[in-house]
Design a protein around this motif. Structure first.
Motif, PDB file in Angstrom:
ATOM      1  N   LEU A  89      65.891  18.873  28.008  1.00 57.97           N
ATOM      2  CA  LEU A  89      66.332  18.895  26.621  1.00 57.97           C
ATOM      3  C   LEU A  89      65.092  18.852  25.744  1.00 57.97           C
ATOM      4  N   VAL A  90      65.204  19.444  24.552  1.00 59.39           N
ATOM      5  CA  VAL A  90      64.102  19.437  23.596  1.00 59.39           C
ATOM      6  C   VAL A  90      64.424  18.373  22.555  1.00 59.39           C
ATOM      7  N   LEU A  91      63.571  17.375  22.474  1.00 57.89           N
ATOM      8  CA  LEU A  91      63.780  16.243  21.580  1.00 57.89           C
ATOM      9  C   LEU A  91      62.924  16.405  20.333  1.00 57.89           C
ATOM     10  N   ASN A  92      63.572  16.335  19.161  1.00 58.12           N
ATOM     11  CA  ASN A  92      62.825  16.364  17.901  1.00 58.12           C
ATOM     12  C   ASN A  92      63.069  15.057  17.149  1.00 58.12           C
ATOM     13  N   ALA A  93      62.577  14.967  15.931  1.00 55.85           N
ATOM     14  CA  ALA A  93      62.631  13.716  15.171  1.00 55.85           C
ATOM     15  C   ALA A  93      64.049  13.240  14.880  1.00 55.85           C
ATOM     16  N   SER A  94      65.001  14.153  14.775  1.00 52.21           N
ATOM     17  CA  SER A  94      66.375  13.747  14.465  1.00 52.21           C
ATOM     18  C   SER A  94      67.179  13.382  15.710  1.00 52.21           C
ATOM     19  N   GLY A  95      66.612  13.580  16.881  1.00 57.54           N
ATOM     20  CA  GLY A  95      67.303  13.238  18.119  1.00 57.54           C
ATOM     21  C   GLY A  95      68.049  14.413  18.701  1.00 57.54           C
ATOM     22  N   LYS A  96      68.544  14.227  19.905  1.00 57.44           N
ATOM     23  CA  LYS A  96      69.263  15.286  20.616  1.00 57.44           C
ATOM     24  C   LYS A  96      70.206  14.638  21.609  1.00 57.44           C
ATOM     25  N   GLY A  97      71.360  15.237  21.793  1.00 61.85           N
ATOM     26  CA  GLY A  97      72.329  14.720  22.737  1.00 61.85           C
ATOM     27  C   GLY A  97      72.434  15.568  23.986  1.00 61.85           C
ATOM     28  N   PHE A  98      72.924  14.973  25.056  1.00 63.61           N
ATOM     29  CA  PHE A  98      73.210  15.709  26.290  1.00 63.61           C
ATOM     30  C   PHE A  98      74.450  15.109  26.931  1.00 63.61           C
ATOM     31  N   ASP A  99      75.137  15.914  27.723  1.00 64.25           N
ATOM     32  CA  ASP A  99      76.337  15.439  28.415  1.00 64.25           C
ATOM     33  C   ASP A  99      75.972  14.838  29.767  1.00 64.25           C
ATOM     34  N   LEU A 100      76.532  13.668  30.006  1.00 69.78           N
ATOM     35  CA  LEU A 100      76.377  12.952  31.269  1.00 69.78           C
ATOM     36  C   LEU A 100      77.744  12.924  31.933  1.00 69.78           C
ATOM     37  N   SER A 101      77.839  13.437  33.151  1.00 70.67           N
ATOM     38  CA  SER A 101      79.105  13.437  33.893  1.00 70.67           C
ATOM     39  C   SER A 101      78.979  12.552  35.119  1.00 70.67           C
ATOM     40  N   VAL A 102      79.973  11.698  35.289  1.00 69.42           N
ATOM     41  CA  VAL A 102      80.021  10.814  36.450  1.00 69.42           C
ATOM     42  C   VAL A 102      81.179  11.272  37.329  1.00 69.42           C
ATOM     43  N   HIS A 103      80.882  11.550  38.598  1.00 72.82           N
ATOM     44  CA  HIS A 103      81.860  12.017  39.575  1.00 72.82           C
ATOM     45  C   HIS A 103      82.135  10.881  40.565  1.00 72.82           C
ATOM     46  N   PRO A 104      83.088  10.002  40.270  1.00 74.29           N
ATOM     47  CA  PRO A 104      83.305   8.810  41.103  1.00 74.29           C
ATOM     48  C   PRO A 104      84.005   9.086  42.431  1.00 74.29           C
ATOM     49  N   GLU A 105      84.532  10.289  42.617  1.00 68.46           N
ATOM     50  CA  GLU A 105      85.279  10.557  43.852  1.00 68.46           C
ATOM     51  C   GLU A 105      84.406  10.483  45.097  1.00 68.46           C
ATOM     52  N   THR A 106      83.095  10.582  44.946  1.00 72.09           N
ATOM     53  CA  THR A 106      82.199  10.505  46.108  1.00 72.09           C
ATOM     54  C   THR A 106      81.740   9.078  46.405  1.00 72.09           C
ATOM     55  N   LEU A 107      82.125   8.122  45.561  1.00 70.26           N
ATOM     56  CA  LEU A 107      81.684   6.744  45.747  1.00 70.26           C
ATOM     57  C   LEU A 107      82.620   5.972  46.674  1.00 70.26           C
ATOM     58  N   THR A 108      82.096   4.950  47.319  1.00 73.65           N
ATOM     59  CA  THR A 108      82.893   4.089  48.176  1.00 73.65           C
ATOM     60  C   THR A 108      83.737   3.175  47.307  1.00 73.65           C
ATOM     61  N   GLY A 110      85.770   0.105  45.932  1.00 74.37           N
ATOM     62  CA  GLY A 110      85.644  -1.339  46.038  1.00 74.37           C
ATOM     63  C   GLY A 110      84.219  -1.852  46.049  1.00 74.37           C
ATOM     64  N   THR A 111      83.233  -0.975  45.881  1.00 68.90           N
ATOM     65  CA  THR A 111      81.836  -1.411  45.844  1.00 68.90           C
ATOM     66  C   THR A 111      81.223  -1.045  44.497  1.00 68.90           C
ATOM     67  N   ALA A 112      80.207  -1.772  44.118  1.00 68.88           N
ATOM     68  CA  ALA A 112      79.492  -1.474  42.880  1.00 68.88           C
ATOM     69  C   ALA A 112      78.446  -0.396  43.141  1.00 68.88           C
ATOM     70  N   SER A 113      78.309   0.511  42.208  1.00 72.13           N
ATOM     71  CA  SER A 113      77.310   1.578  42.319  1.00 72.13           C
ATOM     72  C   SER A 113      76.469   1.581  41.053  1.00 72.13           C
ATOM     73  N   PHE A 114      75.221   1.961  41.181  1.00 69.12           N
ATOM     74  CA  PHE A 114      74.305   1.977  40.046  1.00 69.12           C
ATOM     75  C   PHE A 114      73.427   3.213  40.120  1.00 69.12           C
ATOM     76  N   ALA A 115      73.185   3.806  38.966  1.00 71.41           N
ATOM     77  CA  ALA A 115      72.254   4.930  38.865  1.00 71.41           C
ATOM     78  C   ALA A 115      71.561   4.846  37.512  1.00 71.41           C
ATOM     79  N   GLU A 116      70.518   5.611  37.361  1.00 69.46           N
ATOM     80  CA  GLU A 116      69.831   5.715  36.078  1.00 69.46           C
ATOM     81  C   GLU A 116      69.583   7.176  35.766  1.00 69.46           C
ATOM     82  N   VAL A 117      69.623   7.494  34.487  1.00 67.87           N
ATOM     83  CA  VAL A 117      69.151   8.787  34.002  1.00 67.87           C
ATOM     84  C   VAL A 117      67.763   8.515  33.452  1.00 67.87           C
TER      85      VAL A 117
END
Length: 135
Positions: A89-108, A110-117
């Motif tokens: 993404l190209v970030l300028n002084a006013s900011g910029k947005g992006f879409d984050l999609s979480v696909h939980p069907e691949t997770l186990t 009953g367990t906690a999962s963690f990720a970072e962007v």
């Protein structure tokens, strides 16, 4: 204290516009949340997509010319395959947005999962992330 190594690091940061500015990532639709927390079963039944806003926080003494000239090409990387983000993404002084999609069907279930962007200055990725967004 490793003064020579610290000096070299500071000199290498001088080429990056984003190195001296705090970059904030948040979700405006969720009261400017600084991360995405999915806990309720309704939130994890299918793909969840949110818009993450990334914006620089300039120092109060920053002049307008520096703000207008601010432009950083940001390379985005997710630390988990179930957390999907665009590559850049190209970030300028006013900011910029992006879409984050979480696909939980691949997770186990009953367990906690963690990720970072992680957002890196694409011209100087060796300097490390300029922002982190927890999921």
């Amino acid at each position: 204290m490793q003064v020579p190594a610290a000096h070299e690091l500071l000199v290498s940061f001088a080429d990056s516009q984003a190195a001296s500015i705090f970059i904030r990532a948040s979700i405006p639709a969720r009261n400017n949340a600084r991360g995405l927390y999915l806990r309720d079963p309704a939130h994890t039944e299918g793909v969840t997509t949110v818009n993450v806003m990334v914006a620089p926080q300039f120092h109060v003494d920053c002049n307008n010319e520096d703000k207008v000239n601010f432009e950083v090409q940001v390379a985005l990387k997710s630390t988990a395959a179930w957390c999907v983000v665009p590559s850049f993404l190209v970030l300028n002084a006013s900011g910029k947005g992006f879409d984050l999609s979480v696909h939980p069907e691949t997770l186990t279930q009953g367990t906690a999962s963690f990720a970072e962007v992680l957002g890196f200055d694409a011209t100087a990725p060796h300097l490390g992330p300029i922002f982190r967004f927890p999921v």
